[in-house]
Design an enzyme around this catalytic site. Structure first.
Site, mmCIF file in Angstrom:
data_model
loop_
_atom_site.group_PDB
_atom_site.id
_atom_site.type_symbol
_atom_site.label_atom_id
_atom_site.label_comp_id
_atom_site.label_asym_id
_atom_site.label_seq_id
_atom_site.Cartn_x
_atom_site.Cartn_y
_atom_site.Cartn_z
ATOM 1 C CG ASN A 225 70.982 29.068 51.617
ATOM 2 O OD1 ASN A 225 71.480 29.205 50.936
ATOM 3 N ND2 ASN A 225 69.884 28.654 52.327
ATOM 4 C CB VAL B 10 63.408 22.320 51.125
ATOM 5 C CG1 VAL B 10 63.145 23.505 51.318
ATOM 6 C CG2 VAL B 10 64.657 20.931 51.905
ATOM 7 C CB SER C 212 79.272 22.650 48.456
ATOM 8 O OG SER C 212 80.470 22.761 49.539
ATOM 9 C CE1 TYR D 252 76.216 20.381 52.363
ATOM 10 C CE2 TYR D 252 78.493 20.225 52.258
ATOM 11 C CZ TYR D 252 77.343 20.553 52.690
ATOM 12 O OH TYR D 252 77.524 22.035 52.083
ATOM 13 C CE LYS E 118 75.569 21.972 49.769
ATOM 14 N NZ LYS E 118 74.203 22.258 49.665
HETATM 15 N N1 LIG Z 1 78.770 27.394 54.821
HETATM 16 C C1 LIG Z 1 79.259 26.939 54.632
HETATM 17 O O1 LIG Z 1 80.450 27.199 54.123
HETATM 18 C C2 LIG Z 1 79.177 26.714 53.761
HETATM 19 C C3 LIG Z 1 79.662 25.968 52.766
HETATM 20 C C4 LIG Z 1 79.769 25.466 51.269
HETATM 21 C C5 LIG Z 1 78.578 25.464 51.676
HETATM 22 N N2 LIG Z 1 77.194 25.818 52.170
HETATM 23 C C6 LIG Z 1 75.664 25.817 52.018
HETATM 24 O O2 LIG Z 1 75.216 27.175 52.190
HETATM 25 C C7 LIG Z 1 73.636 26.665 52.138
HETATM 26 C C8 LIG Z 1 73.386 27.416 53.504
HETATM 27 O O3 LIG Z 1 74.822 26.777 54.870
HETATM 28 P P1 LIG Z 1 74.537 27.830 55.631
HETATM 29 O O4 LIG Z 1 76.034 27.646 56.178
HETATM 30 O O5 LIG Z 1 73.749 29.471 56.066
HETATM 31 O O6 LIG Z 1 73.305 27.378 56.830
HETATM 32 P P2 LIG Z 1 72.776 27.302 57.990
HETATM 33 O O7 LIG Z 1 72.832 26.176 58.766
HETATM 34 O O8 LIG Z 1 72.946 28.626 59.122
HETATM 35 O O9 LIG Z 1 71.086 27.426 57.559
HETATM 36 C C9 LIG Z 1 70.890 26.432 57.142
HETATM 37 C C10 LIG Z 1 69.111 27.363 56.454
HETATM 38 O O10 LIG Z 1 68.795 25.827 56.377
HETATM 39 C C11 LIG Z 1 67.563 26.002 56.558
HETATM 40 N N3 LIG Z 1 66.704 24.707 57.007
HETATM 41 C C12 LIG Z 1 68.043 23.523 56.926
HETATM 42 N N4 LIG Z 1 66.942 21.785 57.071
HETATM 43 C C13 LIG Z 1 65.801 22.769 55.885
HETATM 44 C C14 LIG Z 1 64.854 21.958 55.869
HETATM 45 N N5 LIG Z 1 64.518 20.601 55.632
HETATM 46 N N6 LIG Z 1 63.671 22.543 55.227
HETATM 47 C C15 LIG Z 1 63.171 23.514 55.398
HETATM 48 N N7 LIG Z 1 65.053 24.528 55.533
HETATM 49 C C16 LIG Z 1 65.146 24.350 56.344
HETATM 50 C C17 LIG Z 1 67.303 26.683 58.337
HETATM 51 O O11 LIG Z 1 66.260 25.962 59.451
HETATM 52 C C18 LIG Z 1 68.539 27.644 58.226
HETATM 53 O O12 LIG Z 1 67.753 28.654 57.690
HETATM 54 C C19 LIG Z 1 73.356 25.257 52.701
HETATM 55 O O13 LIG Z 1 73.293 24.899 51.215
HETATM 56 C C20 LIG Z 1 75.102 24.390 52.664
HETATM 57 O O14 LIG Z 1 74.881 23.131 51.954
HETATM 58 C C21 LIG Z 1 77.710 26.172 53.141
#
Ligand SMILES: NC(=O)c1ccc[n+]([C@@H]2O[C@H](COP(=O)([O-])OP(=O)(O)OC[C@H]3O[C@@H](n4cnc5c(N)ncnc54)[C@H](O)[C@@H]3O)[C@@H](O)[C@H]2O)c1
Length: 258
Positions: free
Chosen positions: A101, A75, A153, A166, A170
């Protein structure tokens, strides 16, 4: 509306719509893809360095009887995302919903944070959201409809020691959400953000045990959120039922950031 329509749960129906979801090979993105597909949406999703999980996600989505295709695309690559979106429009006909996402973390106190860790997190989280949003912008404008849902986030609202990169990304996504919402409101396009708190995924599983325990202890509900909690909110924002909501940031955090 007749009662049988309520019983058949016609609410939040996405039949005939195509959703593009970034980072849907696992975690929150996958949960959103599954939730949307269960409501009838066709799914185009982006992933990177995660081919095995992506193939599994593709299989599970296809079993729900919708059209699905995964695209390996970074992305943060402007030209790559432009080409991917053009390909998706060719493959699916049109796009109705974009969920930004994909995200990464590279934590560390600013004192020791490397420049490349700052750049990488900004490029994937914030610039990635810009790239994808710009990619669908004219498409949505011309069709005079569309939904953009950005996964931010609570860290972008409250800040967090060790996550200045981060949190900046965000917070930037929240600013971008409100700005693009203002640009596209009169074109029938809504742009909203979800701010998850602490959700049980691979991302949070990679945290040191002590940090994870401290994070959960700080949540008023005293438990981590589940990916479905975010997917349910995304479904609402993607649906016709949320047509008059734009520029909003919805915290889904068990009370963490109130
Ligand atoms: N897990 C949490 O507690 C939490 C809290 C707040 C926000 N978020 C946000 O939610 C979103 C998803 O988080 P998650 O916990 O499911 O993460 P995860 O690490 O389990 O999954 C991340 C996904 O993003 C993809 N990805 C990473 N870099 C990429 C790139 N350069 N191009 C395309 N795809 C890419 C990966 O292939 C994967 O499918 C993120 O934006 C994260 O910042 C998560």
């Amino acid at each position: 509306m007749i009662l049988s329509e309520y019983r058949g749960n016609t609410m939040f129906n996405l039949t005939g719509k195509t959703a593009v979801i970034t980072g849907a090979s696992r975690g929150i993105g996958k949960a959103i893809a599954m939730k949307f597909a269960k409501q009838g949406a066709n799914i185009a999703f982006l992933h990177i360095f995660d081919a095995e999980n992506a193939a599994q996600t593709e299989k599970e989505l296809a079993e729900l009887g919708v059209k699905v295709k995964g695209y390996e695309c970074d992305v943060s690559d402007f030209n790559g995302t432009k080409a991917a979106i053009e390909q998706i429009i060719e493959d699916f006909g049109e796009i109705h919903i974009l969920v930004n996402n994909a995200g990464i973390i590279r934590d560390g106190l600013m004192l020791s944070m490397k420049e490349e860790d700052f750049d990488k997190v900004i490029n994937v989280n914030l610039k990635g959201t810009f790239n994808m949003t710009k990619g669908v912008y004219q498409h949505f404008m011309k069709k005079r409809r569309g939904r953009i849902i950005n996964i931010a986030s609570v860290v972008g609202i409250n800040g967090n020691a060790g996550q200045s990169n981060y949190a900046s990304a965000k917070a930037g996504i929240i600013g971008m959400t409100k700005s693009v919402a203002k640009e596209l409101a009169s074109r029938g396009v809504t742009v909203n953000a979800i701010a998850p708190g602490f959700i049980a995924t691979d991302m949070t599983a990679s945290m040191p045990e002590k940090a994870r325990e401290a994070a959960i202890a700080a949540i008023p509900m005293k438990k981590a959120g589940q990916v479905e909690d975010i997917a349910n909110t995304a479904l609402f924002l993607a649906s016709d039922e949320a047509a008059y909501i734009t520029g909003e940031v919805i915290k889904v955090d068990g009370g963490m950031a109130m």
